[in-house]
Each structure stands twice: as structure tokens, then as C-alpha cells.
Design an enzyme around this catalytic site. Structure first.
Site, mmCIF file in Angstrom:
data_model
loop_
_atom_site.group_PDB
_atom_site.id
_atom_site.type_symbol
_atom_site.label_atom_id
_atom_site.label_comp_id
_atom_site.label_asym_id
_atom_site.label_seq_id
_atom_site.Cartn_x
_atom_site.Cartn_y
_atom_site.Cartn_z
ATOM 1 N N TYR A 167 51.279 -9.002 52.131
ATOM 2 C CA TYR A 167 50.225 -8.336 51.645
ATOM 3 C C TYR A 167 49.029 -9.305 51.600
ATOM 4 C CZ TYR A 167 54.272 -5.714 49.559
ATOM 5 O OH TYR A 167 55.251 -4.908 49.551
ATOM 6 N N HIS A 186 61.757 -7.909 54.684
ATOM 7 C CA HIS A 186 60.850 -6.654 54.535
ATOM 8 C C HIS A 186 61.257 -5.422 55.411
ATOM 9 C CE1 HIS A 186 56.440 -6.275 53.152
ATOM 10 N NE2 HIS A 186 57.085 -4.893 53.030
#
Ligand code: NAP
Length: 283
Positions: A53, A112
């Protein structure tokens, strides 16, 4: 607040906070920090971030927001990118996340999404971080049924605590096979995009007449109905992202609201659970 249990004994509140795209716009930084702090002070202590992010900008923002609070009062989640989920690079990634968050351990470290590294090697890396005390537990994200089955067949694969996947009223594919399998294996679901930022039916969802009707009956917004639907699922934690304080307040207010069985039935009729296997929705 209602909680769910992990296999390692942790109890997670059913509402947490997403942080994707937070820390990206300097003009919004103050409000984002105030919003995260407001939520923490209301008892919402689970914060989901990732090295991906904003290339660490979300983790750095979270690190700043949590500075005034006792570390043990928080539940911090971050994620390792597939290209770093190997024995050569995972510790470096984890260390960078710890530095950005200004903490010395993560409560949960997630893989992820699945990449080219053999699952066994990734699990070995995650277990090594756990042994060093850099993470307390690990899980996965965007794993479909076969990925979970392969993972749980590995000797240490059973240490996986949860799977973070896309789930909302308009995107219910996981309910057919993945979610029942996880429930059976005591692996809770962390539902991302609970407000339909992405996924199937995204556009035609929020203005749907049934959603509008139910919202009017409850006296809330259609977004809150979306969140109430996710909060109504067993073994599930919703992690909506709200940069705006009012959005965060609306999300937390959902903890005092609920859908009646009749309202749930109408939503189920308008947005039926899948009757056959669907590919896992991914952002
Ligand atoms: N593992 C993965 O691959 C993966 C993928 C995607 C997301 N995630 C995680 O899941 C989190 C949530 O997903 P997401 O951020 O993609 O989508 P989301 O939570 O479904 O939607 C976020 C959007 O909804 C808005 N919003 C929040 N509360 C609202 C409310 N009460 N009323 C109206 N609008 C509201 C937010 O606006 P403001 O921000 O302007 O308030 C933002 O635009 C992420 O932040 C991230 O932590 C994980």
C-alpha cells in the site's frame, strides 16, 4: 464488541479498519490519522495494512496514528508481497514493515497473494519470523479452495490463522466452497472490500431498490446495509477502509444495528448466494 476466535487463541473484533490508499494524499493526512485514532478510541483495534500500500506510505501513516496507544491494545496486520515471500527476502520485508509501523512485532502477517515461490518455502519463512518474535501469527490472502487445501496439507500449513478475501453482498462466490471449507478448518475469513469498492456487481449494487428500502427501514445508509450484511456472517471480520471521519463513525455505528431475519432474506433474494463454483474475486 462481538469477537471471533482464531486457532491460536486470539480473539478478533468483527470490525477492523482497512488502510489501502491511506497516506497517499498529504491534504488528507490529518483527517486519516484523526479517523484511525477515533476508531481506536471506540475500541476498533484491528488495523490492516500491507507493504504494497503506497510502497509503505500506508504503514507509515498507521505508525504515526498508533503512536499514542499501548502496543498491546492494538492488533496490527501487514502483508508480504509474493515476490518477497521467500527465504531470501521475507525478513527484510517484515523488518521494513515493522520500521514503518514503528513497532517490534506484527500480530498477523499475511501472504498477500500466491506467487511463484513454493508454498513450503513461504511457510518456512513465516514460521521463522514467528520463531524470532517478529510476528505473532501468520495467514494468507486471496487463496482459493485448492490453495487452502494445498497449504493445509503441509506439515506447518495448519498454523495458518486466516484467509483475507474479497467478500460483499454483490460478490458472494466464497460462500459456495471456500468459506464452508475454511469454517470446517477453523480458519476465519477477513472480508476485504466489504463496501464493494471492487468485485462483482459493484456498480449496480449501491442503488439497488432492496438496499435502499432496507436502509430506509433501519434508518441508515445503503453502505451501512452492506457492512451489516458482512457483519452478519459467521467467522468473519469486516475491514472497511474509511479515510473520512464521518464514514468511520457510520461504520462503527453498525455495531449497534442489525438486519432482521426478514431483511436478510430480502437481501439474499436480491443478491443470491452462488449455486455453483465461481472463480475467486480479486481486486
Ligand atoms: N488482501 C487484498 O488483496 C486486499 C485487497 C483490497 C483491499 N484490502 C484491504 O481491505 C480494506 C477494505 O477494502 P477497500 O478499501 O478496497 O474497499 P471498501 O472498504 O469496500 O471501500 C472503501 C471505500 O468506501 C468508502 N467508505 C467507507 N465507509 C463508508 C461509509 N460508511 N459510507 C460510504 N462510503 C464509505 C471509503 O471512502 P473514504 O475512504 O473516503 O472514507 C472508500 O472509498 C483495504 O483498505 C485493505 O486494507 C485487501
Amino acid at each position: 464488541m462481538q469477537t471471533i476466535n482464531l486457532k491460536n487463541g486470539d480473539k478478533l473484533a468483527v470490525l477492523g479498519m482497512g488502510t489501502w490508499f491511506m497516506g497517499e494524499r498529504p491534504a488528507q493526512r490529518k483527517e486519516e490519522i484523526a479517523t484511525l485514532r477515533y476508531a481506536i478510541e471506540q475500541g476498533v483495534n484491528l488495523i490492516d495494512s500491507a507493504e504494497m500500500y503506497g510502497n509503505g506510505r500506508s504503514e507509515r501513516l498507521v505508525g504515526e496514528a498508533i503512536a499514542p496507544y499501548a502496543r498491546e491494545s492494538l492488533y496490527l496486520i501487514s502483508k508480504v508481497l509474493p515476490e518477497n515471500a521467500n527465504l531470501r527476502r521475507m525478513e527484510q520485508s517484515c523488518d521494513a514493515s515493522l520500521r514503518a509501523l514503528n513497532t517490534d512485532y506484527l500480530d498477523m502477517y499475511l501472504y498477500h497473494w500466491r506467487g511463484a515461490t513454493a508454498l513450503e518455502e513461504t511457510v518456512q519463512g513465516l514460521e521463522a519470523l514467528k520463531a524470532k518474535g517478529k510476528i505473532r501469527a501468520w495467514g494468507v490472502s486471496n487463496f482459493d479452495l485448492e490453495d487452502m487445501q494445498e497449504l493445509l496439507a503441509l506439515p506447518q500449513g495448519k498454523h495458518c490463522q486466516l484467509n483475507q478475501v474479497l467478500f460483499h453482498l454483490g460478490s458472494r462466490g466464497i460462500e459456495y466452497a471456500l468459506k464452508p471449507y475454511q469454517d470446517q478448518q477453523h480458519i476465519p475469513t477477513l472480508a476485504y472490500c466489504p463496501l464493494a469498492q471492487a468485485g462483482r456487481l459493484q456498480r449496480n449494487l449501491i442503488n439497488h431498490p432492496v438496499l435502499t428500502e432496507v436502509a430506509q427501514e433501519i434508518g441508515c445508509t445503503p453502505y451501512q446495509v452492506l457492512l451489516l450484511f458482512v457483519l452478519a456472517q459467521p467467522n468473519t471480520v469486516a475491514i472497511p477502509k474509511a479515510a473520512q471521519l464521518q464514514h468511520c463513525k457510520d461504520n462503527i455505528a453498525c455495531l449497534q444495528l442489525s438486519l432482521s431475519p426478514q431483511q436478510l432474506m430480502r437481501l439474499n433474494r436480491a443478491f443470491p448466494a452462488p449455486t455453483r463454483r465461481q472463480a475467486l474475486d480479486i481486486v
